[in-house]
Design an enzyme around this catalytic site. Sequence first.
Site, mmCIF file in Angstrom:
data_model
loop_
_atom_site.group_PDB
_atom_site.id
_atom_site.type_symbol
_atom_site.label_atom_id
_atom_site.label_comp_id
_atom_site.label_asym_id
_atom_site.label_seq_id
_atom_site.Cartn_x
_atom_site.Cartn_y
_atom_site.Cartn_z
ATOM 1 N N GLU A 282 0.821 -1.204 0.000
ATOM 2 C CA GLU A 282 0.000 0.000 0.000
ATOM 3 C C GLU A 282 0.859 1.260 0.000
ATOM 4 O O GLU A 282 0.533 2.251 -0.656
ATOM 5 C CB GLU A 282 -0.938 -0.027 1.218
ATOM 6 C CG GLU A 282 -2.111 0.925 1.111
ATOM 7 C CD GLU A 282 -3.220 0.591 2.113
ATOM 8 O OE1 GLU A 282 -3.348 -0.586 2.504
ATOM 9 O OE2 GLU A 282 -3.944 1.509 2.495
ATOM 10 N N GLU A 285 2.079 1.694 -3.413
ATOM 11 C CA GLU A 285 0.967 2.156 -4.255
ATOM 12 C C GLU A 285 0.737 3.658 -4.071
ATOM 13 O O GLU A 285 0.559 4.390 -5.053
ATOM 14 C CB GLU A 285 -0.299 1.369 -3.878
ATOM 15 C CG GLU A 285 -1.477 1.618 -4.809
ATOM 16 C CD GLU A 285 -2.759 0.917 -4.342
ATOM 17 O OE1 GLU A 285 -2.744 0.247 -3.286
ATOM 18 O OE2 GLU A 285 -3.776 1.065 -5.045
ATOM 19 N N CYS A 309 -8.434 -1.965 4.280
ATOM 20 C CA CYS A 309 -8.300 -3.101 5.201
ATOM 21 C C CYS A 309 -9.614 -3.502 5.842
ATOM 22 O O CYS A 309 -9.754 -4.610 6.331
ATOM 23 C CB CYS A 309 -7.343 -2.770 6.334
ATOM 24 S SG CYS A 309 -5.754 -2.236 5.757
ATOM 25 N N SER A 329 -7.369 1.828 -2.220
ATOM 26 C CA SER A 329 -6.172 1.052 -2.508
ATOM 27 C C SER A 329 -6.617 -0.297 -3.061
ATOM 28 O O SER A 329 -7.620 -0.858 -2.614
ATOM 29 C CB SER A 329 -5.385 0.845 -1.214
ATOM 30 O OG SER A 329 -4.488 -0.219 -1.371
ATOM 31 N N LYS A 368 -15.509 -9.686 8.156
ATOM 32 C CA LYS A 368 -14.465 -10.530 7.569
ATOM 33 C C LYS A 368 -15.042 -11.846 7.064
ATOM 34 O O LYS A 368 -14.495 -12.467 6.162
ATOM 35 C CB LYS A 368 -13.373 -10.814 8.614
ATOM 36 C CG LYS A 368 -12.521 -9.608 8.953
ATOM 37 C CD LYS A 368 -11.439 -9.369 7.920
ATOM 38 C CE LYS A 368 -10.691 -8.074 8.206
ATOM 39 N NZ LYS A 368 -9.936 -7.606 7.040
ATOM 40 N N GLU A 371 -16.250 -10.955 3.764
ATOM 41 C CA GLU A 371 -15.114 -10.706 2.875
ATOM 42 C C GLU A 371 -14.518 -12.029 2.366
ATOM 43 O O GLU A 371 -14.217 -12.173 1.182
ATOM 44 C CB GLU A 371 -14.035 -9.910 3.624
ATOM 45 C CG GLU A 371 -12.833 -9.544 2.768
ATOM 46 C CD GLU A 371 -11.728 -8.863 3.576
ATOM 47 O OE1 GLU A 371 -11.441 -9.311 4.701
ATOM 48 O OE2 GLU A 371 -11.153 -7.885 3.078
ATOM 49 N N GLU A 376 -14.099 -12.651 -5.387
ATOM 50 C CA GLU A 376 -12.744 -12.230 -5.798
ATOM 51 C C GLU A 376 -11.669 -12.901 -4.949
ATOM 52 O O GLU A 376 -10.500 -12.873 -5.318
ATOM 53 C CB GLU A 376 -12.561 -10.709 -5.629
ATOM 54 C CG GLU A 376 -13.578 -9.820 -6.308
ATOM 55 C CD GLU A 376 -14.782 -9.536 -5.430
ATOM 56 O OE1 GLU A 376 -15.866 -10.026 -5.800
ATOM 57 O OE2 GLU A 376 -14.660 -8.872 -4.397
ATOM 58 N N CYS A 525 -10.366 -1.679 14.633
ATOM 59 C CA CYS A 525 -10.653 -3.105 14.837
ATOM 60 C C CYS A 525 -10.789 -3.468 16.312
ATOM 61 O O CYS A 525 -11.495 -4.413 16.655
ATOM 62 C CB CYS A 525 -9.547 -3.949 14.224
ATOM 63 S SG CYS A 525 -9.257 -3.567 12.505
#
Lengths: 595, 154
Positions: A282, A285, A309, A329, A368, A371, A376, A525
């Site tokens: 990141e 990037e 994230c 990102s 999560k 996710e 993907e 988190c």
Amino acid sequence: MSKISIKIDGISIDIEEGQTILEAAKLAGIKIPSLCYHEDLRVAGNCRVCLVELKGARNLVASCAMPANDGMEVSTNTHRVREARKHVIELLLSEHNADCTKCYKNGKCELQNLASEYIVGEHMFLDLVPDKHYSIDRYNPAIVKDDSRCIRCQRCVRTCEQLQSVSALGVAYKGAAMKVSTFYENELFEVVCTNCGQCVNRCPTGALVEKTYIDEVWDALYDPNKHVVVQTAPAVRVALGEELGFGPGQRVTGKMVTALKRIGFDSILDTDFTADLTIMEEGTELLRRLKRAIVDKDPNVSLPMFTSCSPGWIKFIEHTFPEYLDNLSTCKSPQQMFGALVKTYYAQKRNIDPANIVSVSIMPCTAKKFEADRPEMRSSGYKDVDYVLTTRELATMIKQTGIDFLTLADSSYDSIMGKSTGAAVIFGATGGVMEAALRTAYEIVTGREVPFDALNITPVRGIEGMREASIKIENTLPAWGFLEGVELKTAVAHGLANAKLLMENIHAGAKSYHFVEIMACPGGCLGGGGQPIPTNADIRKKRAEAIYDEDMNMPLRKSHENPEISIIYEEFLGEPLGTKSHELLHTHYKERLRY
Amino acid sequence: MDEVKALVNGLANKHGRTRESLLPILQGVVDKMRYLSSEAMTEVARELDLSAAQVFGTATFYSFLDTQPRGKYVIRICKTISCDMHGKRDVLQTIEEILKIRIGETTSNRKFTLLETNCLGWCHKAPAMLINDEPYTELNADKVRDIINEYIRK
């Protein structure tokens, strides 16, 4: 604010004007039971369990909603109060599916605790549950909504609105038919729910719970043909102890690793490793985007760049601000980077057929789970992360194993993919990704450490919902000359309500930044939807302190100094943003319906 | 769809886009479309920057904000005790016989919907009913037959 004095059960106490009777009682060491009240939320006063007797008032009053006045005399333990509270609990139970032994929240339910405290043995009221046509929504990979357990306290509705600005849940219908509902009573997966789980964390009963995968994980552990790998997120180690007998803010990293070994995982690895990797990818990037903007004057480069994230944040932006998807990102979250590498790099190094690897992650998060299910997230050729467990589910597994957690010895993470730095552990707190990225990016560009005492970039830390910080880049290395004198502008937001405000500021052109960190949950988190219950401002603060302690105690505190990171680039990935990285560590996003 | 969009946009221009504009806008949609479709509620949410669940919550709270398709004429017959004791049952039976629908249903030509309502405040002239916004009182089987027939001819 002036001080006032009130008397509760004969105890005089001085409090700030504007505090409620409930808050005053807490200060006086008197516990008044409550269900709809939550420190993080605005007062609703709709469960009526916190009734107290007020001298001079004809009716009992709800102490959560009644501001204390000077000279008030309150009784919390009279016959009338106890009877009224008991009736309230019984009335709630008359509409509540009280089949407690089959409930996921059995033993952790606030209503059950009150029923036990008030010895609600024989029902005084008719059991209305058979006449109600309650429905259960279990079609979502992260959250189960069971209306038969709902007491309509609306903590979830207020959470979704006040903390998250999502309002996927609302109150529909009226009177006896009133219920907590999504738009058109659609299933949660069909609406704007971000799966953040903040509602789950605040639900006093079993009406909103995480979808559990504990049994699936046990099955994998008992299968001799499977190699079960577990990764643990940064914020789990500072909160797990709360479920197992420690107070808030206790770091239990070593004990957690020992417990995971005892449960029977074949390899105990660390999401922190891929958090360090995220910083490498990141950070690079960000520098590339800045170069494209400043040197190439490329009009198509998307700045500010947003962190990626937090899966709750990702789904939120996909629904709410799809025009900014290019600003995200492309880095996968550390969990998914880890998953993709376990079934490729790790499998190769350990010479294990990836088809026989089961990859489990322990997360402070319910989103999560969603996710890991995204289409993907199969870049290894398999489902990269097979099962996601919350901090709470791990605590349950530890209890099921019969381990005395309090006296457990410490162990260290296994290798490979078990080494990490302090920069990774602070991912668990709001501002942490930003701080970790700055520690590395600044050093790449200037060859020097960030100009903050002991590497602690305090301006990006804290509890304010939105924070800004800027760093002036000076005396760059020759390769980064184009950044000479640039003031790198950053912002941090946590809680989606704050994220929405920040996005609106950016959209209106009122603010411009280079790099923005957003976490879906209040506190980041460490205050995630999968964390121990209760979570509130005080507990979040203690968990944050523990995270920064953990950082200070790490021998390495900058992601690029992690030796395993150097090795993985040498042996496997090549370079940050290289072909292999692109294939395994980066992803894309999709626009979702706004309503 | 575009028709709904234009309607909601017009109503928002007229009533404003703050949260308290929600009710008059929903009423305006019901006036025009006879019920709040999922598309209409989504459009209202978009115009007022509310969540769809919040609009749905308000719509389902109010009896007169229908969330299901209704006929051109919505008959609401009072279900409370004064009307019941004054022969509401005969009135209801007559309507059901003429229109061949039961409470909660809509005729196949989408002309009539039959619903019950709570007290209309016409207890002194019971039994009472509403057809759209028009109250009809001191009903009996003959009277209600004439009234319904008149609407059928409309």
